[in-house]
Scaffold this motif. Sequence first.
Motif, mmCIF file in Angstrom:
data_model
loop_
_atom_site.group_PDB
_atom_site.id
_atom_site.type_symbol
_atom_site.label_atom_id
_atom_site.label_comp_id
_atom_site.label_asym_id
_atom_site.label_seq_id
_atom_site.Cartn_x
_atom_site.Cartn_y
_atom_site.Cartn_z
ATOM 1 N N MET A 1 -43.472 -21.754 -11.735
ATOM 2 C CA MET A 1 -44.150 -22.036 -10.493
ATOM 3 C C MET A 1 -45.369 -21.106 -10.414
ATOM 4 O O MET A 1 -45.232 -19.904 -10.624
ATOM 5 C CB MET A 1 -43.187 -21.792 -9.321
ATOM 6 N N PRO A 2 -46.536 -21.638 -10.107
ATOM 7 C CA PRO A 2 -47.717 -20.782 -9.993
ATOM 8 C C PRO A 2 -47.513 -19.711 -8.915
ATOM 9 O O PRO A 2 -46.906 -19.979 -7.874
ATOM 10 C CB PRO A 2 -48.832 -21.755 -9.590
ATOM 11 N N PRO A 3 -47.997 -18.490 -9.162
ATOM 12 C CA PRO A 3 -47.768 -17.382 -8.217
ATOM 13 C C PRO A 3 -48.102 -17.686 -6.754
ATOM 14 O O PRO A 3 -47.301 -17.354 -5.878
ATOM 15 C CB PRO A 3 -48.622 -16.246 -8.788
ATOM 16 N N PRO A 4 -49.235 -18.331 -6.419
ATOM 17 C CA PRO A 4 -49.498 -18.593 -4.990
ATOM 18 C C PRO A 4 -48.441 -19.523 -4.369
ATOM 19 O O PRO A 4 -48.023 -19.320 -3.232
ATOM 20 C CB PRO A 4 -50.881 -19.248 -4.971
ATOM 21 N N LEU A 5 -48.001 -20.517 -5.142
ATOM 22 C CA LEU A 5 -46.974 -21.434 -4.633
ATOM 23 C C LEU A 5 -45.634 -20.717 -4.515
ATOM 24 O O LEU A 5 -44.887 -20.923 -3.555
ATOM 25 C CB LEU A 5 -46.856 -22.663 -5.535
ATOM 26 N N ALA A 67 -32.454 -32.824 -8.939
ATOM 27 C CA ALA A 67 -31.939 -32.833 -10.313
ATOM 28 C C ALA A 67 -32.648 -33.868 -11.180
ATOM 29 O O ALA A 67 -32.713 -33.719 -12.391
ATOM 30 C CB ALA A 67 -30.434 -33.082 -10.308
ATOM 31 N N ALA A 68 -33.163 -34.913 -10.575
ATOM 32 C CA ALA A 68 -33.944 -35.932 -11.283
ATOM 33 C C ALA A 68 -35.248 -36.111 -10.515
ATOM 34 O O ALA A 68 -35.231 -36.363 -9.314
ATOM 35 C CB ALA A 68 -33.176 -37.244 -11.356
ATOM 36 N N GLY A 69 -36.365 -35.988 -11.211
ATOM 37 C CA GLY A 69 -37.644 -35.978 -10.523
ATOM 38 C C GLY A 69 -38.424 -37.274 -10.541
ATOM 39 O O GLY A 69 -39.388 -37.425 -9.813
ATOM 40 N N HIS A 70 -38.012 -38.242 -11.359
ATOM 41 C CA HIS A 70 -38.779 -39.486 -11.453
ATOM 42 C C HIS A 70 -37.843 -40.619 -11.867
ATOM 43 O O HIS A 70 -37.023 -40.453 -12.777
ATOM 44 C CB HIS A 70 -39.907 -39.323 -12.472
ATOM 45 N N SER A 71 -38.000 -41.762 -11.229
ATOM 46 C CA SER A 71 -37.067 -42.875 -11.451
ATOM 47 C C SER A 71 -37.145 -43.475 -12.851
ATOM 48 O O SER A 71 -36.191 -44.095 -13.305
ATOM 49 C CB SER A 71 -37.311 -43.977 -10.424
ATOM 50 N N PHE A 72 -38.245 -43.299 -13.548
ATOM 51 C CA PHE A 72 -38.326 -43.783 -14.919
ATOM 52 C C PHE A 72 -38.196 -42.630 -15.913
ATOM 53 O O PHE A 72 -37.338 -42.636 -16.783
ATOM 54 C CB PHE A 72 -39.635 -44.543 -15.155
ATOM 55 N N PHE A 82 -39.462 -30.526 -16.450
ATOM 56 C CA PHE A 82 -40.336 -30.584 -15.288
ATOM 57 C C PHE A 82 -40.830 -29.172 -15.009
ATOM 58 O O PHE A 82 -40.093 -28.192 -15.183
ATOM 59 C CB PHE A 82 -39.592 -31.151 -14.078
ATOM 60 N N ALA A 83 -42.059 -29.065 -14.580
ATOM 61 C CA ALA A 83 -42.691 -27.754 -14.380
ATOM 62 C C ALA A 83 -41.884 -26.844 -13.458
ATOM 63 O O ALA A 83 -41.919 -25.630 -13.617
ATOM 64 C CB ALA A 83 -44.096 -27.932 -13.837
ATOM 65 N N PHE A 84 -41.159 -27.413 -12.507
ATOM 66 C CA PHE A 84 -40.444 -26.589 -11.540
ATOM 67 C C PHE A 84 -38.994 -26.325 -11.917
ATOM 68 O O PHE A 84 -38.254 -25.713 -11.155
ATOM 69 C CB PHE A 84 -40.545 -27.196 -10.140
ATOM 70 N N ASP A 85 -38.553 -26.805 -13.085
ATOM 71 C CA ASP A 85 -37.207 -26.463 -13.549
ATOM 72 C C ASP A 85 -37.180 -24.972 -13.860
ATOM 73 O O ASP A 85 -38.002 -24.473 -14.635
ATOM 74 C CB ASP A 85 -36.836 -27.254 -14.807
ATOM 75 N N ASP A 87 -34.616 -23.376 -15.296
ATOM 76 C CA ASP A 87 -33.920 -23.177 -16.568
ATOM 77 C C ASP A 87 -33.886 -24.544 -17.257
ATOM 78 O O ASP A 87 -32.943 -25.329 -17.077
ATOM 79 C CB ASP A 87 -32.512 -22.633 -16.326
ATOM 80 N N SER A 88 -34.925 -24.834 -18.033
ATOM 81 C CA SER A 88 -35.088 -26.180 -18.602
ATOM 82 C C SER A 88 -33.904 -26.675 -19.415
ATOM 83 O O SER A 88 -33.466 -27.807 -19.215
ATOM 84 C CB SER A 88 -36.358 -26.264 -19.427
ATOM 85 N N PRO A 89 -33.338 -25.888 -20.345
ATOM 86 C CA PRO A 89 -32.198 -26.415 -21.107
ATOM 87 C C PRO A 89 -31.021 -26.807 -20.205
ATOM 88 O O PRO A 89 -30.372 -27.832 -20.426
ATOM 89 C CB PRO A 89 -31.825 -25.270 -22.052
ATOM 90 N N VAL A 90 -30.758 -26.022 -19.187
ATOM 91 C CA VAL A 90 -29.661 -26.339 -18.267
ATOM 92 C C VAL A 90 -30.025 -27.562 -17.426
ATOM 93 O O VAL A 90 -29.191 -28.451 -17.208
ATOM 94 C CB VAL A 90 -29.318 -25.125 -17.377
ATOM 95 N N ALA A 91 -31.264 -27.642 -16.944
ATOM 96 C CA ALA A 91 -31.702 -28.793 -16.140
ATOM 97 C C ALA A 91 -31.601 -30.091 -16.942
ATOM 98 O O ALA A 91 -31.177 -31.120 -16.415
ATOM 99 C CB ALA A 91 -33.124 -28.577 -15.643
ATOM 100 N N ILE A 92 -31.962 -30.032 -18.203
ATOM 101 C CA ILE A 92 -31.888 -31.212 -19.071
ATOM 102 C C ILE A 92 -30.434 -31.643 -19.258
ATOM 103 O O ILE A 92 -30.099 -32.827 -19.123
ATOM 104 C CB ILE A 92 -32.573 -30.930 -20.418
#
Length: 138
Positions: A1-5, A67-72, A82-85, A87-92
């Motif tokens: 996540m970008p620092p300002p966000l 947990a799912a960010g896009h329907s396709f 996804f950029a906001f995950d 822990d990517s391996p766990v999210a996947i």
Amino acid sequence: MPPPLRTKTIATARRFVAIAGDRLRQFDAGEPPVAGVGSMALPGHTPGQVGFVFEGGDATLLYTADAAGHSFVSLQKPEWRFAFDTDSPVAIATRRQLIRTLIDAGWYNFTPHFPWPAYGRIVERDGRPLWLAERQAT
């Protein structure tokens, strides 16, 4: 996540926690947060993220949060991060398991990032997961 966000997100979360105060109730994933509502761990995107399970009559609805960010993309390419995950391996792994659970159980799901009405089912067609949105009765 970008620092300002990140800074804005933390400040907003702190504000909401202060507003909610003693009305907040902590619970562990898998434990009912309130009577009649179940929960399930959906780790990887956000620390501590859970889904909520609502059962009624002969149907079950799972609120999947982010947990799912896009329907396709989330269904056809669950291994894409996804950029906001956080822990990517766990999210996947969570996305893959979530898709399988929803298909096998036949549960309805509500996923805020999917197209309106963001409520429907994930089914398997030709060996691939497919999002079928429920339409409002007219």
